[in-house]
Design an enzyme around this catalytic site. Structure first.
Site, PDB file in Angstrom:
ATOM      1  N   ARG A   1       0.842  -1.190   0.000  1.00  0.00           N
ATOM      2  CA  ARG A   1       0.000   0.000   0.000  1.00  0.00           C
ATOM      3  C   ARG A   1       0.883   1.248   0.000  1.00  0.00           C
ATOM      4  O   ARG A   1       2.042   1.201   0.420  1.00  0.00           O
ATOM      5  CB  ARG A   1      -0.911   0.017   1.226  1.00  0.00           C
ATOM      6  CG  ARG A   1      -1.837  -1.196   1.344  1.00  0.00           C
ATOM      7  CD  ARG A   1      -2.633  -1.139   2.628  1.00  0.00           C
ATOM      8  NE  ARG A   1      -3.549  -2.276   2.786  1.00  0.00           N
ATOM      9  CZ  ARG A   1      -3.240  -3.424   3.374  1.00  0.00           C
ATOM     10  NH1 ARG A   1      -2.023  -3.595   3.894  1.00  0.00           N
ATOM     11  NH2 ARG A   1      -4.128  -4.392   3.468  1.00  0.00           N
TER      12      ARG A   1
ATOM     13  N   LYS B   1      -2.137  -1.744   7.599  1.00  0.00           N
ATOM     14  CA  LYS B   1      -3.538  -1.346   7.728  1.00  0.00           C
ATOM     15  C   LYS B   1      -4.301  -2.237   8.697  1.00  0.00           C
ATOM     16  O   LYS B   1      -5.121  -1.756   9.484  1.00  0.00           O
ATOM     17  CB  LYS B   1      -4.200  -1.387   6.349  1.00  0.00           C
ATOM     18  CG  LYS B   1      -5.662  -0.974   6.353  1.00  0.00           C
ATOM     19  CD  LYS B   1      -6.241  -1.034   4.968  1.00  0.00           C
ATOM     20  CE  LYS B   1      -7.727  -0.665   4.974  1.00  0.00           C
ATOM     21  NZ  LYS B   1      -8.318  -0.732   3.618  1.00  0.00           N
TER      22      LYS B   1
ATOM     23  N   HIS C   1      -3.918   2.830  -5.812  1.00  0.00           N
ATOM     24  CA  HIS C   1      -4.206   1.525  -5.196  1.00  0.00           C
ATOM     25  C   HIS C   1      -4.399   0.442  -6.255  1.00  0.00           C
ATOM     26  O   HIS C   1      -4.268  -0.746  -5.958  1.00  0.00           O
ATOM     27  CB  HIS C   1      -5.445   1.626  -4.305  1.00  0.00           C
ATOM     28  CG  HIS C   1      -5.508   0.577  -3.243  1.00  0.00           C
ATOM     29  ND1 HIS C   1      -4.672   0.558  -2.156  1.00  0.00           N
ATOM     30  CD2 HIS C   1      -6.307  -0.513  -3.116  1.00  0.00           C
ATOM     31  CE1 HIS C   1      -4.953  -0.486  -1.394  1.00  0.00           C
ATOM     32  NE2 HIS C   1      -5.951  -1.155  -1.964  1.00  0.00           N
TER      33      HIS C   1
ATOM     34  N   ARG D   1      -1.544  -1.913  -6.561  1.00  0.00           N
ATOM     35  CA  ARG D   1      -1.570  -3.045  -5.628  1.00  0.00           C
ATOM     36  C   ARG D   1      -2.416  -4.184  -6.218  1.00  0.00           C
ATOM     37  O   ARG D   1      -2.022  -5.347  -6.164  1.00  0.00           O
ATOM     38  CB  ARG D   1      -2.135  -2.591  -4.280  1.00  0.00           C
ATOM     39  CG  ARG D   1      -2.374  -3.698  -3.256  1.00  0.00           C
ATOM     40  CD  ARG D   1      -2.704  -3.073  -1.906  1.00  0.00           C
ATOM     41  NE  ARG D   1      -3.303  -4.001  -0.963  1.00  0.00           N
ATOM     42  CZ  ARG D   1      -2.612  -4.860  -0.204  1.00  0.00           C
ATOM     43  NH1 ARG D   1      -1.295  -4.937  -0.320  1.00  0.00           N
ATOM     44  NH2 ARG D   1      -3.232  -5.638   0.656  1.00  0.00           N
TER      45      ARG D   1
ATOM     46  N   HIS E   1      -3.385  -9.719   3.159  1.00  0.00           N
ATOM     47  CA  HIS E   1      -4.828  -9.906   3.263  1.00  0.00           C
ATOM     48  C   HIS E   1      -5.128 -11.003   4.285  1.00  0.00           C
ATOM     49  O   HIS E   1      -4.579 -12.093   4.221  1.00  0.00           O
ATOM     50  CB  HIS E   1      -5.427 -10.308   1.912  1.00  0.00           C
ATOM     51  CG  HIS E   1      -5.448  -9.205   0.915  1.00  0.00           C
ATOM     52  ND1 HIS E   1      -4.551  -9.104  -0.124  1.00  0.00           N
ATOM     53  CD2 HIS E   1      -6.251  -8.119   0.814  1.00  0.00           C
ATOM     54  CE1 HIS E   1      -4.807  -8.026  -0.833  1.00  0.00           C
ATOM     55  NE2 HIS E   1      -5.833  -7.402  -0.282  1.00  0.00           N
TER      56      HIS E   1
ATOM     57  N   TYR F   1      -9.531  -8.222  -4.638  1.00  0.00           N
ATOM     58  CA  TYR F   1      -8.370  -7.464  -5.110  1.00  0.00           C
ATOM     59  C   TYR F   1      -7.631  -8.188  -6.235  1.00  0.00           C
ATOM     60  O   TYR F   1      -6.651  -7.684  -6.747  1.00  0.00           O
ATOM     61  CB  TYR F   1      -7.395  -7.234  -3.949  1.00  0.00           C
ATOM     62  CG  TYR F   1      -7.780  -6.086  -3.053  1.00  0.00           C
ATOM     63  CD1 TYR F   1      -7.060  -4.907  -3.050  1.00  0.00           C
ATOM     64  CD2 TYR F   1      -8.886  -6.179  -2.221  1.00  0.00           C
ATOM     65  CE1 TYR F   1      -7.421  -3.850  -2.233  1.00  0.00           C
ATOM     66  CE2 TYR F   1      -9.263  -5.135  -1.400  1.00  0.00           C
ATOM     67  CZ  TYR F   1      -8.522  -3.977  -1.413  1.00  0.00           C
ATOM     68  OH  TYR F   1      -8.887  -2.930  -0.598  1.00  0.00           O
TER      69      TYR F   1
END
Length: 349
Positions: free
Chosen positions: A201, A226, A294, A297, A320, A329
């Protein structure tokens, strides 16, 4: 029994003094309203269900948001704090003058509908409602405001938005890298390339410190992520070369160990490099204004899957926690899947 008295201003004040309960009082325009309230309140006290609504009636949503930002938001990550400051502004503009006791489910539903009507995305409105709901939950559970319910709890939330499926073509990547590399500050090019190579990120990249990078082992240790879980990010040879350039940056000032550093603030401290405005201008000039940072990513994670890594291996790299979120994603190119299908079995004879 309650005491009902007429005030000098002509209103009627009901005062209840009952053993085991704090003294409770409220003022009304008519004597009958005062008597009705007193009877209901005394009955609630007898049944043990009385909650004083006075604090929630005195506290406005604007005041509650201010307290929330000072006591709750400050305990969260800096990125979350910045996001909640913007969210609080929207909530205050609509709810600010209402008392906490006056906010109903119908009013919250009206806010939801108005925000959607002006074009705000489902996810944006969901985030705003989540903060409002947490504000009321905190007020009920921790501040003891005497609210009987959370007005956000049972209203219909907008459905989650569809995951973005924006992929980076080879031509777009070439133009993007060339434009970023041509910027006067080489850190922009290094950051953009590192995002595609690692899937990190933007906040993770700019927060990396020199001591977090181990080029010999080819890993970066991310302590602040995050989801709050530290992880090791393996580095490709390209990523190692990028980081070597960044670590050897001759412009690095003394006193900072940030790999990607910004200008000193008013306090003289250097914080992570801020490049979001540069990114917006860069992609606009290239005609790629639909490309979010983003998305790089997303692109990196999809390439890891296309490269044959398992979901568990990709999750270990990307951070994740949920396989469901990982799928959101990960967007595989259909043409790449066709090629794989051809390799799985021979054509029928």
């Amino acid at each position: 029994m309650a005491t009902i008295v007429k005030t000098p201003s002509g209103t009627w004040k009901a005062v209840i003094r009952k053993i085991g309960w704090p003294t409770t009082a409220k003022t009304f325009r008519t004597k009958r309203d005062a008597e009705d309230w007193a009877r209901r309140t005394e009955d609630e006290m007898v049944r043990g269900v009385f909650l004083s609504r006075a604090p929630s009636e005195r506290l406005t949503v604007a005041g509650a948001l201010k307290r929330y930002m000072e006591e709750v938001s400050v305990t969260k990550k800096m990125t979350t704090q910045r996001s909640e400051r913007f969210t609080a502004q929207h909530l205050e503009a609509f709810f600010g003058k209402y008392s906490m006791a006056a906010v109903s489910a119908e009013l919250v539903a009206k806010y939801r509908d108005e925000r959607l009507a002006v074009g705000k995305s489902n996810n944006t409105v969901r985030i705003e409602l989540a903060m409002l709901g947490h504000l009321f939950r905190t007020a009920i559970q921790e501040w003891g405001l005497g609210l009987t319910f959370n007005p956000v709890a049972n209203i219909r939330k907008p459905s989650p938005g569809k995951g973005r499926s924006r992929r980076l073509t080879a031509n777009e990547q070439g133009r993007l890298f060339a434009a970023a590399d041509a910027h006067s500050n080489p850190m922009l090019g290094w950051i953009v390339r590192l995002a595609v190579e690692t899937g990190m990120r933007s906040s993770e990249i700019t927060g990396v410190r020199c001591g977090d990078v181990d080029l010999e082992r080819r890993v970066i240790r991310l302590a602040d992520t995050k989801n709050g879980t530290a992880r090791l990010v393996p580095l490709s040879r390209v990523a190692v070369a990028i980081l070597q350039h960044a670590l050897d940056n001759p412009m690095r000032p003394n006193g900072t160990d940030l790999v990607f550093f910004g200008e000193p603030g008013r306090d003289g401290q250097r914080r992570p490099y801020i490049f979001q405005k540069l990114w917006a201008r860069l992609t606009l000039d290239l005609g790629l204004d639909d490309l979010h940072f983003h998305d790089l990513r997303h692109e990196a994670v999809s390439r890891l899957v296309e490269g044959g890594l398992s979901d568990q291996e990709v999750a270990a790299i990307s951070g994740h926690k949920s396989m469901q979120m990982l799928k959101r994603y990960t967007h595989l190119r259909a043409e790449d899947l066709v090629t794989k299908l051809d390799r799985l079995g021979a054509a029928p004879k």
